[in-house]
Design an enzyme around this catalytic site. Structure first.
Site, PDB file in Angstrom:
ATOM      1  N   ASN A   9       0.866  -1.181   0.000  1.00  0.00           N
ATOM      2  CA  ASN A   9       0.000   0.000   0.000  1.00  0.00           C
ATOM      3  C   ASN A   9       0.902   1.229   0.000  1.00  0.00           C
ATOM      4  O   ASN A   9       1.509   1.550   1.022  1.00  0.00           O
ATOM      5  CB  ASN A   9      -0.895  -0.023   1.247  1.00  0.00           C
ATOM      6  CG  ASN A   9      -1.734   1.228   1.391  1.00  0.00           C
ATOM      7  OD1 ASN A   9      -1.783   2.059   0.481  1.00  0.00           O
ATOM      8  ND2 ASN A   9      -2.402   1.363   2.530  1.00  0.00           N
ATOM      9  N   TRP A  10       0.986   1.883  -1.130  1.00  0.00           N
ATOM     10  CA  TRP A  10       1.888   3.029  -1.228  1.00  0.00           C
ATOM     11  C   TRP A  10       1.297   4.286  -0.593  1.00  0.00           C
ATOM     12  O   TRP A  10       1.973   5.304  -0.476  1.00  0.00           O
ATOM     13  CB  TRP A  10       2.225   3.303  -2.708  1.00  0.00           C
ATOM     14  CG  TRP A  10       3.251   2.365  -3.265  1.00  0.00           C
ATOM     15  CD1 TRP A  10       3.763   1.245  -2.645  1.00  0.00           C
ATOM     16  CD2 TRP A  10       3.912   2.456  -4.539  1.00  0.00           C
ATOM     17  NE1 TRP A  10       4.696   0.644  -3.460  1.00  0.00           N
ATOM     18  CE2 TRP A  10       4.801   1.360  -4.626  1.00  0.00           C
ATOM     19  CE3 TRP A  10       3.831   3.343  -5.609  1.00  0.00           C
ATOM     20  CZ2 TRP A  10       5.612   1.143  -5.747  1.00  0.00           C
ATOM     21  CZ3 TRP A  10       4.634   3.126  -6.713  1.00  0.00           C
ATOM     22  CH2 TRP A  10       5.526   2.036  -6.785  1.00  0.00           C
ATOM     23  N   LYS A  11       0.027   4.258  -0.218  1.00  0.00           N
ATOM     24  CA  LYS A  11      -0.619   5.427   0.398  1.00  0.00           C
ATOM     25  C   LYS A  11      -0.397   6.656  -0.486  1.00  0.00           C
ATOM     26  O   LYS A  11      -0.428   6.543  -1.704  1.00  0.00           O
ATOM     27  CB  LYS A  11      -0.112   5.614   1.832  1.00  0.00           C
ATOM     28  CG  LYS A  11      -0.223   4.305   2.643  1.00  0.00           C
ATOM     29  CD  LYS A  11       0.034   4.463   4.098  1.00  0.00           C
ATOM     30  CE  LYS A  11      -0.131   3.116   4.804  1.00  0.00           C
ATOM     31  NZ  LYS A  11       0.007   3.185   6.237  1.00  0.00           N
ATOM     32  N   HIS A  93      -9.391   1.091   5.098  1.00  0.00           N
ATOM     33  CA  HIS A  93      -8.117   1.286   5.804  1.00  0.00           C
ATOM     34  C   HIS A  93      -8.361   2.251   6.965  1.00  0.00           C
ATOM     35  O   HIS A  93      -9.167   3.178   6.857  1.00  0.00           O
ATOM     36  CB  HIS A  93      -7.073   1.848   4.832  1.00  0.00           C
ATOM     37  CG  HIS A  93      -5.688   1.810   5.395  1.00  0.00           C
ATOM     38  ND1 HIS A  93      -5.246   2.725   6.320  1.00  0.00           N
ATOM     39  CD2 HIS A  93      -4.667   0.955   5.191  1.00  0.00           C
ATOM     40  CE1 HIS A  93      -3.993   2.428   6.652  1.00  0.00           C
ATOM     41  NE2 HIS A  93      -3.619   1.358   5.985  1.00  0.00           N
ATOM     42  N   GLU A  95      -6.763   4.662   7.941  1.00  0.00           N
ATOM     43  CA  GLU A  95      -6.541   6.065   7.568  1.00  0.00           C
ATOM     44  C   GLU A  95      -7.753   6.647   6.844  1.00  0.00           C
ATOM     45  O   GLU A  95      -8.043   7.841   6.955  1.00  0.00           O
ATOM     46  CB  GLU A  95      -5.256   6.178   6.730  1.00  0.00           C
ATOM     47  CG  GLU A  95      -4.018   5.967   7.606  1.00  0.00           C
ATOM     48  CD  GLU A  95      -2.813   5.385   6.888  1.00  0.00           C
ATOM     49  OE1 GLU A  95      -2.768   5.418   5.649  1.00  0.00           O
ATOM     50  OE2 GLU A  95      -1.905   4.885   7.587  1.00  0.00           O
ATOM     51  N   GLU A 163      -5.024  -4.890  10.632  1.00  0.00           N
ATOM     52  CA  GLU A 163      -4.024  -3.847  10.827  1.00  0.00           C
ATOM     53  C   GLU A 163      -4.305  -3.108  12.130  1.00  0.00           C
ATOM     54  O   GLU A 163      -5.129  -2.171  12.152  1.00  0.00           O
ATOM     55  CB  GLU A 163      -4.057  -2.842   9.664  1.00  0.00           C
ATOM     56  CG  GLU A 163      -3.735  -3.444   8.316  1.00  0.00           C
ATOM     57  CD  GLU A 163      -3.152  -2.410   7.352  1.00  0.00           C
ATOM     58  OE1 GLU A 163      -2.183  -2.732   6.690  1.00  0.00           O
ATOM     59  OE2 GLU A 163      -3.660  -1.274   7.298  1.00  0.00           O
ATOM     60  N   GLY A 169       2.986   2.195  10.802  1.00  0.00           N
ATOM     61  CA  GLY A 169       3.996   3.241  10.669  1.00  0.00           C
ATOM     62  C   GLY A 169       4.722   3.580  11.951  1.00  0.00           C
ATOM     63  O   GLY A 169       5.390   4.615  12.031  1.00  0.00           O
ATOM     64  N   SER A 209       3.810  -2.198  10.259  1.00  0.00           N
ATOM     65  CA  SER A 209       5.254  -2.279  10.516  1.00  0.00           C
ATOM     66  C   SER A 209       5.862  -3.625  10.130  1.00  0.00           C
ATOM     67  O   SER A 209       6.780  -4.104  10.802  1.00  0.00           O
ATOM     68  CB  SER A 209       5.553  -1.938  11.983  1.00  0.00           C
ATOM     69  OG  SER A 209       5.180  -0.603  12.263  1.00  0.00           O
ATOM     70  N   GLY A 230       3.014  -1.118   4.193  1.00  0.00           N
ATOM     71  CA  GLY A 230       3.081   0.291   3.822  1.00  0.00           C
ATOM     72  C   GLY A 230       4.503   0.685   3.448  1.00  0.00           C
ATOM     73  O   GLY A 230       4.976   0.436   2.342  1.00  0.00           O
ATOM     74  N   GLY A 231       5.221   1.279   4.394  1.00  0.00           N
ATOM     75  CA  GLY A 231       6.531   1.856   4.136  1.00  0.00           C
ATOM     76  C   GLY A 231       7.503   0.920   3.422  1.00  0.00           C
ATOM     77  O   GLY A 231       8.211   1.337   2.497  1.00  0.00           O
TER      78      GLY A 231
END
Ligand code: 13P
Length: 249
Positions: A9-11, A93, A95, A163, A169, A209, A230-231
């Protein structure tokens, strides 16, 4: 029987230069034993699908509207995602739930439209730190599952991602026991609602993470069929460490 899935997920990250990460992954994994999915920002979807065409890398969206078309400035329909080359979409998600006030009913309506359009809905659930500390985790997850997942779900059109909000993150990861407890709970809930056949065929991802260094341990937990990353999905080299761990699991 469940094919494992490494989803990135590149957000809100990535411009055209980031497409090289997708071609990099495609070159590294001509014939992987797991599914690989990258969900770039909407502006890159079409070009990402072009970059991934004919490769083992699938492309997904990060959200879609519940309606199939209409006066919704700034929004994207599920059909538009399909048209741009997506095969999946992340929905609910945390977010989105937090930044855009999305509730379970919203997520369910979006998932219905996405599934009708032929997309796989990756529906996210997860508790906040306060909810975990109040020992409400399973209640929260149970409510999110029953409220967000539509009746038409199958092992093909549904993936559930657990999640925990406090792990996203932050570098904080639940213990393996905590991950296992929630994943076993989600599996049991899916089997109860949809029957054993469908319930056992839905893939369950852990997200929060996940890094190359902790992925193998997480993938050894029961009912963890992959990760939503994510990251560490932004760079092909990092994501490869996670894909390798999943292939070895
Ligand atoms: P991080 O891997 O950066 O913690 O993000 C997880 C996530 O939210 C994926 O959807």
């Amino acid at each position: 029987m469940r094919r494992k899935l490494a989803a990135g997920n590149w957000k809100m990250n990535g411009t055209g230069a980031a497409l090289a990460e997708i071609t990099g992954l495609a070159d590294m994994y001509p014939d992987p034993s797991v599914d690989i999915l990258i969900c770039p920002p909407a502006t890159l979807l079409h070009r990402a699908a072009g970059a991934a065409q004919g490769s083992s890398v699938g492309i997904g969206g990060q959200d879609c509207h519940a309606a199939s078309s209409g006066a919704h400035t700034g929004d994207l329909s599920a059909d538009m995602l399909v048209d741009a080359g997506a095969s999946a979409v992340i929905l609910g998600h945390s977010e989105r739930r937090e930044d855009h006030d999305e509730g379970n009913e919203d997520v369910r309506a979006k998932a219905r439209t996405a599934m009708d359009a032929g997309l796989t809905a990756i529906i996210c659930v997860g508790e906040s730190l306060a909810q975990r500390e109040a020992a409400n985790t399973l209640d929260i997850i149970g409510g999110q599952l029953s409220g967000s997942i539509p009746d038409q779900s199958t092992g093909q059109n549904l993936v559930v991602a657990y999640e925990p909000i406090w792990a996203i993150g932050t570098g904080k990861v639940p213990t393996l026991e905590q991950i296992g407890e929630v994943h076993d709970f989600i599996r049991a809930r899916l089997e109860r609602r949809f029957g054993e056949g469908v319930g056992r065929s839905v893939r369950l991802l852990y997200g929060g993470s996940v890094k190359p260094g902790n992925a193998a341990d997480i993938f050894a937990v029961s009912n963890v069929d992959g990760a939503l990353v994510g990251g560490a999905s932004l760079k092909a080299q990092d994501f490869a460490g996670i894909i390798d761990a999943l292939q070895g699991a």
